[in-house]
Design an enzyme around this catalytic site. Structure first.
Site, PDB file in Angstrom:
ATOM      1  N   SER A 145       0.826  -1.210   0.000  1.00 22.66           N
ATOM      2  CA  SER A 145       0.000   0.000   0.000  1.00 22.66           C
ATOM      3  C   SER A 145       0.855   1.251   0.000  1.00 22.66           C
ATOM      4  O   SER A 145       0.366   2.338  -0.295  1.00 22.66           O
ATOM      5  CB  SER A 145      -0.868   0.044   1.266  1.00 22.66           C
TER       6      SER A 145
ATOM      7  N   HIS B 188      -2.209  -2.939  -6.746  1.00 18.57           N
ATOM      8  CA  HIS B 188      -2.793  -2.599  -5.452  1.00 18.57           C
ATOM      9  C   HIS B 188      -4.294  -2.855  -5.469  1.00 18.57           C
ATOM     10  O   HIS B 188      -5.057  -2.120  -6.110  1.00 18.57           O
ATOM     11  CB  HIS B 188      -2.480  -1.124  -5.115  1.00 18.57           C
TER      12      HIS B 188
ATOM     13  N   GLU C 218      -5.236  -0.559  -8.620  1.00 20.11           N
ATOM     14  CA  GLU C 218      -4.234   0.408  -9.071  1.00 20.11           C
ATOM     15  C   GLU C 218      -3.051  -0.391  -9.631  1.00 20.11           C
ATOM     16  O   GLU C 218      -2.482  -1.237  -8.929  1.00 20.11           O
ATOM     17  CB  GLU C 218      -3.777   1.295  -7.907  1.00 20.11           C
TER      18      GLU C 218
ATOM     19  N   ASN D  20      -4.741   5.840  -1.506  1.00 13.82           N
ATOM     20  CA  ASN D  20      -4.232   6.004  -0.136  1.00 13.82           C
ATOM     21  C   ASN D  20      -3.676   7.397   0.130  1.00 13.82           C
ATOM     22  O   ASN D  20      -3.721   7.877   1.256  1.00 13.82           O
ATOM     23  CB  ASN D  20      -3.188   4.942   0.191  1.00 13.82           C
TER      24      ASN D  20
HETATM   25  N1  LIG Z   1      -5.568  -4.585   4.698  1.00 10.00           N
HETATM   26  C1  LIG Z   1      -5.873  -3.848   3.646  1.00 10.00           C
HETATM   27  O1  LIG Z   1      -6.972  -3.267   3.562  1.00 10.00           O
HETATM   28  C2  LIG Z   1      -4.920  -3.744   2.467  1.00 10.00           C
HETATM   29  C3  LIG Z   1      -5.385  -3.204   1.260  1.00 10.00           C
HETATM   30  C4  LIG Z   1      -4.511  -3.175   0.156  1.00 10.00           C
HETATM   31  C5  LIG Z   1      -3.218  -3.637   0.290  1.00 10.00           C
HETATM   32  N2  LIG Z   1      -2.790  -4.116   1.509  1.00 10.00           N
HETATM   33  C6  LIG Z   1      -1.403  -4.610   1.592  1.00 10.00           C
HETATM   34  O2  LIG Z   1      -1.423  -6.034   1.526  1.00 10.00           O
HETATM   35  C7  LIG Z   1      -0.326  -6.572   2.285  1.00 10.00           C
HETATM   36  C8  LIG Z   1      -0.853  -7.541   3.345  1.00 10.00           C
HETATM   37  O3  LIG Z   1      -1.706  -6.847   4.233  1.00 10.00           O
HETATM   38  P1  LIG Z   1      -2.833  -7.617   5.087  1.00 10.00           P
HETATM   39  O4  LIG Z   1      -3.786  -6.574   5.542  1.00 10.00           O
HETATM   40  O5  LIG Z   1      -3.322  -8.803   4.340  1.00 10.00           O
HETATM   41  O6  LIG Z   1      -1.959  -8.104   6.337  1.00 10.00           O
HETATM   42  P2  LIG Z   1      -2.239  -9.324   7.345  1.00 10.00           P
HETATM   43  O7  LIG Z   1      -1.600  -8.922   8.630  1.00 10.00           O
HETATM   44  O8  LIG Z   1      -3.672  -9.705   7.359  1.00 10.00           O
HETATM   45  O9  LIG Z   1      -1.406 -10.547   6.672  1.00 10.00           O
HETATM   46  C9  LIG Z   1      -0.002 -10.501   6.607  1.00 10.00           C
HETATM   47  C10 LIG Z   1       0.569 -11.744   5.932  1.00 10.00           C
HETATM   48  O10 LIG Z   1       2.003 -11.641   6.009  1.00 10.00           O
HETATM   49  C11 LIG Z   1       2.512 -12.882   6.498  1.00 10.00           C
HETATM   50  N3  LIG Z   1       3.765 -12.576   7.219  1.00 10.00           N
HETATM   51  C12 LIG Z   1       3.922 -11.790   8.308  1.00 10.00           C
HETATM   52  N4  LIG Z   1       5.231 -11.726   8.649  1.00 10.00           N
HETATM   53  C13 LIG Z   1       5.902 -12.489   7.743  1.00 10.00           C
HETATM   54  C14 LIG Z   1       7.273 -12.819   7.566  1.00 10.00           C
HETATM   55  N5  LIG Z   1       8.222 -12.347   8.389  1.00 10.00           N
HETATM   56  N6  LIG Z   1       7.616 -13.645   6.533  1.00 10.00           N
HETATM   57  C15 LIG Z   1       6.667 -14.132   5.685  1.00 10.00           C
HETATM   58  N7  LIG Z   1       5.334 -13.856   5.817  1.00 10.00           N
HETATM   59  C16 LIG Z   1       4.974 -13.031   6.831  1.00 10.00           C
HETATM   60  C17 LIG Z   1       1.418 -13.458   7.382  1.00 10.00           C
HETATM   61  O11 LIG Z   1       1.560 -14.864   7.509  1.00 10.00           O
HETATM   62  C18 LIG Z   1       0.175 -13.070   6.566  1.00 10.00           C
HETATM   63  O12 LIG Z   1      -0.028 -14.030   5.560  1.00 10.00           O
HETATM   64  C19 LIG Z   1       0.417  -5.360   2.878  1.00 10.00           C
HETATM   65  O13 LIG Z   1       1.456  -5.010   2.029  1.00 10.00           O
HETATM   66  C20 LIG Z   1      -0.670  -4.277   2.879  1.00 10.00           C
HETATM   67  O14 LIG Z   1      -0.134  -2.975   2.834  1.00 10.00           O
HETATM   68  C21 LIG Z   1      -3.604  -4.197   2.586  1.00 10.00           C
END
Ligand SMILES: NC(=O)c1ccc[n+]([C@@H]2O[C@H](COP(=O)([O-])OP(=O)(O)OC[C@H]3O[C@@H](n4cnc5c(N)ncnc54)[C@H](O)[C@@H]3O)[C@@H](O)[C@H]2O)c1
Length: 286
Positions: free
Chosen positions: A122, A143, A155, A193
């Protein structure tokens, strides 16, 4: 490639199975793609695969035949080497530069030389991750929005070293998922964002300063601007921990005070109140 060819030929890897990885898996599989979902531990699969299967079955905007194919071919694994079979991998790991760089370096060693890597970050700079991945020409930002199975926008983030044919392939994939790509140049926070983070931070500050409760802020924004969900309810869905990391990265890059994470956000994250996924954030889901 037309959408049918893409569906038949492209194996898509999804790395990470948290909020975004699990929803993205459901969105791709419902569109008829063969998905290999990788996560570092089994625990997330045990918790989320039944929900993902339900989500695939329920996405009536996709033909039954596509949903059945996606369900049948869905594979989950904790073995990184299984991603070698995918020619398009979308990374959804925690918003941490070091974790993502380490993942892409490992993936680059085992993936097919033609495979495309995309990150769902993000807030991290796409050009930096592209360089670190070892294959900048075949790396871009994709994204998605939360929940991926319902949100139409993607995006598509380009950077100077990107191969144009990869951009075309990525937009075709997004369209084959039934979504709308908006292509933009790499910049902190992309489009949505850059605007949304400042709005959510102001909503948190209104609560912090005792001006209004979370419910009052959300009701005012819904009825006053026509958004379907208020900023604090949305924040609970996104995850307060993810939002905090996004604020930190944007503040570091842009240096403008509206991106600085509010104290109340930091406190709630410290207390483990990260939103819907934790059962509590600005609202309680217990
Ligand atoms: N939450 C949202 O609304 C949203 C929207 C768009 C993009 N994103 C992006 O998507 C990505 C994931 O966000 P999320 O909300 O799904 O997070 P989340 O916390 O729900 O999931 C995180 C994931 O990362 C893994 N993880 C954590 N530490 C790790 C490590 N050291 N090595 C390998 N895997 C590891 C976990 O097992 C899990 O699968 C981020 O880059 C976030 O910015 C999030």
């Amino acid at each position: 490639m037309n959408p049918e060819e893409l569906r038949k030929k492209l194996v898509v890897g999804v790395a990470g199975f948290g909020t975004m990885g699990s929803e993205l898996t459901a969105a791709l599989a419902a569109a008829g793609f063969r998905v290999i979902a990788w996560n570092r531990s089994e625990e997330r699969f045990e918790k989320l695969v039944p929900r993902v299967r339900r989500l695939i079955s329920r996405q009536q905007n996709h033909p039954e035949e596509h949903r059945q194919r996606g369900l049948k071919l869905l594979e989950t694994t904790t073995n990184l080497e299984r991603l070698a079979e995918a020619r398009f991998v979308v990374e959804n790991l925690v918003e941490d530069r070091a974790v993502k760089v380490d993942f892409f370096k490992k993936l680059n060693q085992l993936a097919h030389p033609d495979a495309v890597f995309a990150t769902n970050t993000s807030s991290l700079p796409i050009a930096e991750l592209a360089e670190a991945s070892g294959r900048p020409g075949r790396f871009l930002g994709l994204h998605f929005f939360n929940p991926v199975t319902r949100m139409e926008l993607v995006e598509v983030v380009r950077h100077p070293g990107l191969d144009e044919s990869v951009l075309t392939m990525a937009t075709s994939l997004v369209e084959a998922m039934g979504k709308t790509p908006v292509v933009l140049n790499d910049a902190p926070g992309f489009i949505v964002n850059r605007i949304l983070v400042t709005m959510v931070n102001e909503a948190i500050r209104l609560v912090e300063q005792g001006v209004a409760s979370p419910k009052q802020v959300d009701t005012a924004m819904k009825l006053g601007t026509g958004v379907p969900v208020g900023p604090l309810k949305l924040l609970d869905l996104v995850g307060l921990d993810t939002h905090l990391r996004v604020c930190e990265h944007l503040y570091e890059k842009l240096g403008e005070p509206q991106f600085a994470p509010p104290e109340l956000l930091k406190r709630l994250v410290k207390e483990g109140k990260t939103g819907r996924k934790a059962g509590e954030g600005f609202y309680s889901y217990r």
